[in-house]
Design an enzyme around this catalytic site. Sequence first.
Site, PDB file in Angstrom:
ATOM      1  N   HIS A   1      37.284  27.640  28.261  1.00  0.00           N
ATOM      2  CA  HIS A   1      37.861  28.772  29.001  1.00  0.00           C
ATOM      3  C   HIS A   1      38.023  29.938  28.028  1.00  0.00           C
ATOM      4  O   HIS A   1      39.130  30.430  27.780  1.00  0.00           O
ATOM      5  CB  HIS A   1      39.179  28.357  29.659  1.00  0.00           C
ATOM      6  CG  HIS A   1      39.586  29.203  30.832  1.00  0.00           C
ATOM      7  ND1 HIS A   1      39.892  28.672  32.078  1.00  0.00           N
ATOM      8  CD2 HIS A   1      39.735  30.538  30.963  1.00  0.00           C
ATOM      9  CE1 HIS A   1      40.226  29.654  32.907  1.00  0.00           C
ATOM     10  NE2 HIS A   1      40.143  30.802  32.248  1.00  0.00           N
TER      11      HIS A   1
ATOM     12  N   TYR B   1      38.814  34.942  44.482  1.00  0.00           N
ATOM     13  CA  TYR B   1      39.884  35.923  44.629  1.00  0.00           C
ATOM     14  C   TYR B   1      39.565  36.960  45.695  1.00  0.00           C
ATOM     15  O   TYR B   1      40.462  37.480  46.339  1.00  0.00           O
ATOM     16  CB  TYR B   1      40.156  36.633  43.289  1.00  0.00           C
ATOM     17  CG  TYR B   1      40.759  35.698  42.258  1.00  0.00           C
ATOM     18  CD1 TYR B   1      42.127  35.480  42.200  1.00  0.00           C
ATOM     19  CD2 TYR B   1      39.949  34.996  41.361  1.00  0.00           C
ATOM     20  CE1 TYR B   1      42.686  34.609  41.286  1.00  0.00           C
ATOM     21  CE2 TYR B   1      40.499  34.112  40.445  1.00  0.00           C
ATOM     22  CZ  TYR B   1      41.869  33.930  40.406  1.00  0.00           C
ATOM     23  OH  TYR B   1      42.415  33.050  39.501  1.00  0.00           O
TER      24      TYR B   1
ATOM     25  N   GLU C   1      40.261  27.889  41.256  1.00  0.00           N
ATOM     26  CA  GLU C   1      41.247  28.970  41.150  1.00  0.00           C
ATOM     27  C   GLU C   1      41.288  29.724  42.465  1.00  0.00           C
ATOM     28  O   GLU C   1      40.237  29.976  43.069  1.00  0.00           O
ATOM     29  CB  GLU C   1      40.886  29.993  40.047  1.00  0.00           C
ATOM     30  CG  GLU C   1      41.015  29.491  38.641  1.00  0.00           C
ATOM     31  CD  GLU C   1      40.707  30.555  37.592  1.00  0.00           C
ATOM     32  OE1 GLU C   1      40.847  31.765  37.869  1.00  0.00           O
ATOM     33  OE2 GLU C   1      40.310  30.165  36.479  1.00  0.00           O
TER      34      GLU C   1
HETATM   35  C1  BGP Z   1      39.914  34.375  36.303  1.00  0.00           C
HETATM   36  C2  BGP Z   1      40.169  33.604  35.041  1.00  0.00           C
HETATM   37  C3  BGP Z   1      41.569  33.228  34.829  1.00  0.00           C
HETATM   38  C4  BGP Z   1      42.586  34.223  35.322  1.00  0.00           C
HETATM   39  C5  BGP Z   1      42.244  34.790  36.689  1.00  0.00           C
HETATM   40  C6  BGP Z   1      43.080  35.955  37.102  1.00  0.00           C
HETATM   41  O1  BGP Z   1      38.904  35.296  36.064  1.00  0.00           O
HETATM   42  O2  BGP Z   1      39.390  32.421  34.995  1.00  0.00           O
HETATM   43  O3  BGP Z   1      41.701  32.886  33.477  1.00  0.00           O
HETATM   44  O4  BGP Z   1      42.911  35.142  34.380  1.00  0.00           O
HETATM   45  O5  BGP Z   1      40.916  35.174  36.781  1.00  0.00           O
HETATM   46  O6  BGP Z   1      42.595  37.118  36.540  1.00  0.00           O
HETATM   47  P1  BGP Z   1      43.532  38.226  35.981  1.00  0.00           P
HETATM   48  O7  BGP Z   1      44.420  37.536  34.998  1.00  0.00           O
HETATM   49  O8  BGP Z   1      42.641  39.232  35.364  1.00  0.00           O
HETATM   50  O9  BGP Z   1      44.255  38.768  37.149  1.00  0.00           O
END
Ligand code: BGP
Length: 472
Positions: free
Chosen positions: A120, A297, A374
């Site tokens: 990671h 997301y 995630e």
């Molecule tokens: C993804 C990563 C995570 C985490 C998440 C949220 O890209 O795998 O490690 O950080 O996003 O992103 P951010 O922290 O930029 O909001």
Amino acid sequence: QLKDFPDGFLWGAASAAYQVEGAWNADGKGESVWDVFTREPGRTFKGSNGEVAVDHYHRYAEDVALMAEMGMKAYRFSVSWPRIFPDGRGTPNEAGLAFYDRLIDALLANGIEPVLTLYHWDLPQALQAEYGGWEDRRIIADFAHYCVTLFQRFGGKVKYWVSLNEQNYNLTNAYQLGTHPPAVQDRKRFFCANHHAFLANATMIAAFRQHVPQGQIGPSFAYSPAYPASSAPADMLAFENAEEFTNYWWLDTYCFGRYPQAALAHLQAAGEAPDILPGDEAILRNGRPDFIGVNYYQTLTFTENSLDGVTMQRINTTGQKGTTPASGVPGLYKTAPNPNLTTTNWDWSIDPTGLRIGLRRLASRYALPLMITENGLGEFDQLEHGKVHDSYRIDYLRSHLHACREAITDGVDLIGYCAWSFTDILSWLNGYQKRYGFVYIDRDETDAKTLQRIPKDSFYWYQGVIANNGAD
Ligand code: BGP
């Protein structure tokens, strides 16, 4: 009538070593590229870094007790490569391995399935300094050596493994936007680093088959399903281009062992294609994963991009809504706002139906089980009289879990859901103000304060979801 989540569904939450562990130089750990990068002025939000983070390295037992209280069935975490190999390779650091033994054993003792991410983003600085990290083919053997060390040590007790976390997002930041180390902006070097990451991934998966034959392994991909901005043929073409360049470039290579054809032809014509050596294709074909880890997301909407020079993606790192400009590649595509969707304060679209669409696309194209590795909402949380009333996070997660049930009803083989994140953690570029956790942590950008753990309203809500196997 929606189907239920299957029996044995992996209800979990996730984290990553650099974002939670702290203890950046404890017990023989070497430096990672992030240890070095975050010391450079202006790289992160208000100079925030992971030196202490939320001190999970020392407080893991307390954190696992909270996971058990919540009823979690799975915990996705990552191993820090420089904690195991301070110089990137050679003899493993026993103290580093022993930490992950303690963590894994605590999880298993509480009936929580460990989901172990091998990488990671915290590359050993020694390998970056020696040969440029992912830009050199030597990374393939060094990564395999590190992974095999973990397979031999933990293969008997860890069933689920994530190979590379968000190769697409990390290397885009590292080699196109210049916002992750080594902060380069060069498309040829970007595709070259990716090619080596694909080869390293496939090489290591081939070794996994021998060392952990009963295990399951797959990448975690930052998946933003694409939409066309309109049904105009030029927008449809831009959408197709975006799918190939932002999604299938990685997913097809992981799952089919070959690059998507139109994107490869374009890069070859532009002189940006990676150098593909004889034998590379055979290595890639040998690395098909057992599942795809989906980090979801948002969806992104695309429109045509005449040759007017919108190139670099811009990332909102402040939480000031409406400050993210369009991004894209001239002649191929650029992002457009989607008037049908609301956004977070960081301008990420909120689109649960997009998750259903995305899961269906992946299931149809790759015919593999999927695990959400995630999904979550980053927000400014407020601690009020010892409580955090994060109803907005509950709404976000509830709607996305509903989309998961719809996808399961559509026939998608979804095996787990790891919310991002378990506790509040360091956000790479957004510091500690952008919070995702079920558990609030008392700290801010530069002051580690008490690091007290305080369950938010969403903690108790998710506890009920898990107890009822998703019926909320
Ligand atoms: C993804 C990563 C995570 C985490 C998440 C949220 O890209 O795998 O490690 O950080 O996003 O992103 P951010 O922290 O930029 O909001």
